[in-house]
Design a protein around this motif. Structure first.
Motif, mmCIF file in Angstrom:
data_model
loop_
_atom_site.group_PDB
_atom_site.id
_atom_site.type_symbol
_atom_site.label_atom_id
_atom_site.label_comp_id
_atom_site.label_asym_id
_atom_site.label_seq_id
_atom_site.Cartn_x
_atom_site.Cartn_y
_atom_site.Cartn_z
ATOM 1 N N ASN A 1 -1.579 10.048 -34.388
ATOM 2 C CA ASN A 1 -2.229 9.787 -33.106
ATOM 3 C C ASN A 1 -1.218 9.948 -31.970
ATOM 4 O OD1 ASN A 1 -0.799 7.369 -33.270
ATOM 5 N ND2 ASN A 1 -2.570 6.068 -32.922
ATOM 6 N N ARG A 2 -1.668 9.710 -30.752
ATOM 7 C CA ARG A 2 -0.828 9.945 -29.578
ATOM 8 C C ARG A 2 0.498 9.172 -29.654
ATOM 9 N NH1 ARG A 2 -2.828 11.913 -25.187
ATOM 10 N NH2 ARG A 2 -4.882 10.999 -25.512
ATOM 11 N N VAL A 3 0.439 7.900 -30.060
ATOM 12 C CA VAL A 3 1.665 7.097 -30.140
ATOM 13 C C VAL A 3 2.598 7.673 -31.204
ATOM 14 C CG1 VAL A 3 2.612 4.788 -30.569
ATOM 15 C CG2 VAL A 3 0.501 5.040 -29.260
ATOM 16 N N ALA A 4 2.058 8.120 -32.339
ATOM 17 C CA ALA A 4 2.882 8.725 -33.385
ATOM 18 C C ALA A 4 3.557 10.002 -32.890
ATOM 19 C CB ALA A 4 2.037 9.025 -34.623
ATOM 20 N N LEU A 5 2.789 10.847 -32.204
ATOM 21 C CA LEU A 5 3.356 12.092 -31.675
ATOM 22 C C LEU A 5 4.493 11.793 -30.700
ATOM 23 C CD1 LEU A 5 0.074 14.108 -31.050
ATOM 24 C CD2 LEU A 5 1.701 14.428 -32.930
ATOM 25 N N GLU A 6 4.287 10.813 -29.834
ATOM 26 C CA GLU A 6 5.322 10.452 -28.869
ATOM 27 C C GLU A 6 6.539 9.849 -29.572
ATOM 28 O OE1 GLU A 6 3.272 7.894 -26.107
ATOM 29 O OE2 GLU A 6 2.125 9.583 -25.268
ATOM 30 N N PRO B 1 6.757 18.107 -43.618
ATOM 31 C CA PRO B 1 6.690 17.280 -44.834
ATOM 32 C C PRO B 1 6.907 15.816 -44.458
ATOM 33 C CG PRO B 1 8.041 19.221 -45.213
ATOM 34 C CD PRO B 1 7.776 19.163 -43.729
ATOM 35 N N SER B 2 6.073 14.972 -44.979
ATOM 36 C CA SER B 2 6.104 13.547 -44.664
ATOM 37 C C SER B 2 7.484 12.929 -44.919
ATOM 38 C CB SER B 2 5.032 12.860 -45.505
ATOM 39 O OG SER B 2 5.078 11.485 -45.389
ATOM 40 N N ARG B 3 8.165 13.372 -45.966
ATOM 41 C CA ARG B 3 9.474 12.796 -46.318
ATOM 42 C C ARG B 3 10.488 12.965 -45.194
ATOM 43 N NH1 ARG B 3 12.399 17.294 -47.435
ATOM 44 N NH2 ARG B 3 11.127 19.026 -48.164
ATOM 45 N N LEU B 4 10.290 13.965 -44.320
ATOM 46 C CA LEU B 4 11.253 14.217 -43.254
ATOM 47 C C LEU B 4 11.138 13.229 -42.100
ATOM 48 C CD1 LEU B 4 11.365 18.121 -43.141
ATOM 49 C CD2 LEU B 4 12.857 16.511 -44.376
ATOM 50 N N THR B 5 10.212 12.279 -42.194
ATOM 51 C CA THR B 5 10.163 11.213 -41.188
ATOM 52 C C THR B 5 11.239 10.170 -41.465
ATOM 53 O OG1 THR B 5 8.515 9.923 -42.411
ATOM 54 C CG2 THR B 5 7.694 11.529 -40.768
ATOM 55 N N ALA B 6 11.912 10.292 -42.598
ATOM 56 C CA ALA B 6 13.030 9.406 -42.950
ATOM 57 C C ALA B 6 14.260 10.260 -43.211
ATOM 58 C CB ALA B 6 12.698 8.578 -44.191
ATOM 59 N N THR C 1 14.104 14.767 -33.078
ATOM 60 C CA THR C 1 15.373 15.047 -32.381
ATOM 61 C C THR C 1 16.531 14.226 -32.932
ATOM 62 O OG1 THR C 1 14.961 13.392 -30.662
ATOM 63 C CG2 THR C 1 14.149 15.650 -30.254
ATOM 64 N N GLY C 2 16.284 13.465 -34.018
ATOM 65 C CA GLY C 2 17.372 12.736 -34.667
ATOM 66 C C GLY C 2 17.550 11.293 -34.222
#
Length: 156
Positions: free
Chosen positions: A67-72, A85-90, A122-123
């Motif tokens: 959603n918008r908050v996740a994208l931001e 890939p979902s794993r790249l959120t960590a 962006t890290g």
């Protein structure tokens, strides 16, 4: 529908409804108000004041909703998020812990009070707190994905 609103395309409206139905199935609560049309509910989920993000059941699951908050928070466009890939959120160092959490949620249907470190595109690192992670299920209660929501995070 504006071109900048992919979450209002019929397949994604249906996915949003599955996110909402599955959250209610596991927790007994509503994530957002369920009044109005399906498209209005999907828009309400997209505009909700907390993070809502999900992925499918691929071998290496790809994010399929944010959603918008996740994208931001993750500093991504819809297009980039839905190719990630979902794993790249960590960070790699936190991916085993994340995989364990997803496995516990898969076995139990959902978990709450999850806490973990994530990373933006962006890290930038942040600590997620009080997250709820649940299995997304279809009408036959077959697992078709997993989702998470949280409204508390701290930049590290």
């Amino acid at each position: 529908m504006p071109l900048s609103s992919p979450w209002l395309k019929p397949p994604l409206v249906q996915w949003a409804l599955l996110l909402l139905d599955s959250f209610r199935c596991w927790t007994g609560r509503e994530l957002v108000s369920r009044h109005g049309t399906e498209a209005e509910q999907a828009q309400r989920l997209f505009d909700a004041p907390m993070v809502v993000v999900s992925h499918g059941t691929e071998v290496d699951p790809i994010l399929n909703y944010g959603n918008r908050v996740a994208l931001e928070l993750w500093e991504m466009s819809w297009q980039r998020l839905t190719q990630t890939p979902s794993r790249l959120t960590a960070e790699q160092v936190n991916q085993a812990e994340r995989a364990g959490m997803l496995s516990r949620a898969r076995e139990r249907g959902y978990i709450d009070n999850y806490r973990g470190i994530r990373i933006t595109a962006t890290g930038r690192r942040f600590l997620v707190e009080q997250a709820i992670v649940w299995n997304v299920v279809d009408g036959s209660r077959c697992r078709i994905g997993q989702a998470a929501t949280f409204s508390e995070w701290t930049w590290l």
